[in-house]
Motif scaffolding. Structure first.
Motif, PDB file in Angstrom:
ATOM      1  N   SER A  55       5.736 -15.966 -14.413  1.00  0.00           N
ATOM      2  CA  SER A  55       6.880 -15.920 -13.490  1.00  0.00           C
ATOM      3  C   SER A  55       6.467 -15.215 -12.209  1.00  0.00           C
ATOM      4  O   SER A  55       5.763 -14.199 -12.255  1.00  0.00           O
ATOM      5  N   ARG A  56       6.919 -15.748 -11.080  1.00  0.00           N
ATOM      6  CA  ARG A  56       6.562 -15.170  -9.793  1.00  0.00           C
ATOM      7  C   ARG A  56       7.753 -15.062  -8.846  1.00  0.00           C
ATOM      8  O   ARG A  56       7.726 -14.278  -7.922  1.00  0.00           O
ATOM      9  N   ARG A  57       8.765 -15.864  -9.061  1.00  0.00           N
ATOM     10  CA  ARG A  57       9.910 -15.884  -8.145  1.00  0.00           C
ATOM     11  C   ARG A  57      11.133 -15.234  -8.776  1.00  0.00           C
ATOM     12  O   ARG A  57      11.315 -15.262  -9.993  1.00  0.00           O
ATOM     13  N   PHE A  58      11.971 -14.704  -7.913  1.00  0.00           N
ATOM     14  CA  PHE A  58      13.192 -14.036  -8.348  1.00  0.00           C
ATOM     15  C   PHE A  58      13.980 -14.928  -9.306  1.00  0.00           C
ATOM     16  O   PHE A  58      14.389 -14.478 -10.379  1.00  0.00           O
ATOM     17  N   GLY A  59      14.172 -16.177  -8.941  1.00  0.00           N
ATOM     18  CA  GLY A  59      14.942 -17.098  -9.770  1.00  0.00           C
ATOM     19  C   GLY A  59      14.316 -17.337 -11.138  1.00  0.00           C
ATOM     20  O   GLY A  59      15.029 -17.513 -12.125  1.00  0.00           O
ATOM     21  N   GLU A  60      12.990 -17.342 -11.196  1.00  0.00           N
ATOM     22  CA  GLU A  60      12.311 -17.512 -12.492  1.00  0.00           C
ATOM     23  C   GLU A  60      12.578 -16.325 -13.406  1.00  0.00           C
ATOM     24  O   GLU A  60      12.873 -16.502 -14.592  1.00  0.00           O
ATOM     25  N   PHE A  61      12.494 -15.117 -12.834  1.00  0.00           N
ATOM     26  CA  PHE A  61      12.792 -13.929 -13.628  1.00  0.00           C
ATOM     27  C   PHE A  61      14.256 -13.946 -14.069  1.00  0.00           C
ATOM     28  O   PHE A  61      14.564 -13.661 -15.223  1.00  0.00           O
ATOM     29  N   GLN A  62      15.134 -14.304 -13.168  1.00  0.00           N
ATOM     30  CA  GLN A  62      16.565 -14.290 -13.472  1.00  0.00           C
ATOM     31  C   GLN A  62      16.908 -15.287 -14.571  1.00  0.00           C
ATOM     32  O   GLN A  62      17.635 -14.967 -15.499  1.00  0.00           O
ATOM     33  N   ARG A  63      16.359 -16.488 -14.498  1.00  0.00           N
ATOM     34  CA  ARG A  63      16.619 -17.502 -15.532  1.00  0.00           C
ATOM     35  C   ARG A  63      16.048 -17.082 -16.886  1.00  0.00           C
ATOM     36  O   ARG A  63      16.689 -17.239 -17.922  1.00  0.00           O
TER      37      ARG A  63
END
Length: 160
Positions: A37-45
């Motif tokens: 994971s690298r993006r905010f949305g990836e972490f959030q999901r």
């Protein structure tokens, strides 16, 4: 609001480490970063955490030097988060937590994820603590030797 206790000046490396990481969300963010994971949305999901909590934890991890903000790998206008060398140093901690969880948090036969050696396709061997001569060590085989602070007797600072 209760003020968080800080341990960044503690003599204990465990206390300072916990202070740098912060909480379980931070460790799960680091776990996800190791998983790609690298993006905010990836972490959030992945985590299902509220955006304000995720943003706060990412800020803390960046401020403590565990994660850094980098340009997007696809050249887009968004930024990404990448583990620093300090963050990559948490790999054995994540593996140890994973292995402890596999042993103590699942019923026999209960399905769970498994970490695999990418090159050989086999599960990892359990982490071991070893002495400098190669002997496997457990909690009863070690002591903590506290460095004496000014005005404190060093010989009285050894604990079992």
């Amino acid at each position: 609001m209760v003020k968080r206790t800080r341990f960044d000046d503690a003599e204990c490396p465990v206390a300072r480490s916990v202070d740098a990481i912060g909480d379980w969300w931070s460790l799960l963010i680091v776990r996800d970063a190791f998983d790609g994971s690298r993006r905010f949305g990836e972490f959030q999901r992945s985590l299902g955490v509220a955006k304000n909590i995720l943003a706060a934890r990412l800020r803390t991890l960046v401020a403590s030097g565990v994660i850094e903000i980098v340009e997007a790998t696809d050249g887009g206008s968004y930024h990404e988060y990448a583990l620093t060398e300090k963050g990559k140093g948490l790999f054995p901690v994540i593996v140890a937590l994973r292995q402890w969880g596999e042993t103590h948090c699942f019923e026999p036969g209960e399905p769970h994820s498994e970490m695999i050696d990418r090159q050989h396709g086999h599960p990892l061997r359990a982490l071991e603590v070893r002495s400098d001569d190669g002997r496997q060590l457990g909690p009863d085989d070690t002591i903590i030797n506290k460095v004496a602070s000014p005005g404190r007797d060093a010989t009285a600072a050894i604990f079992t």
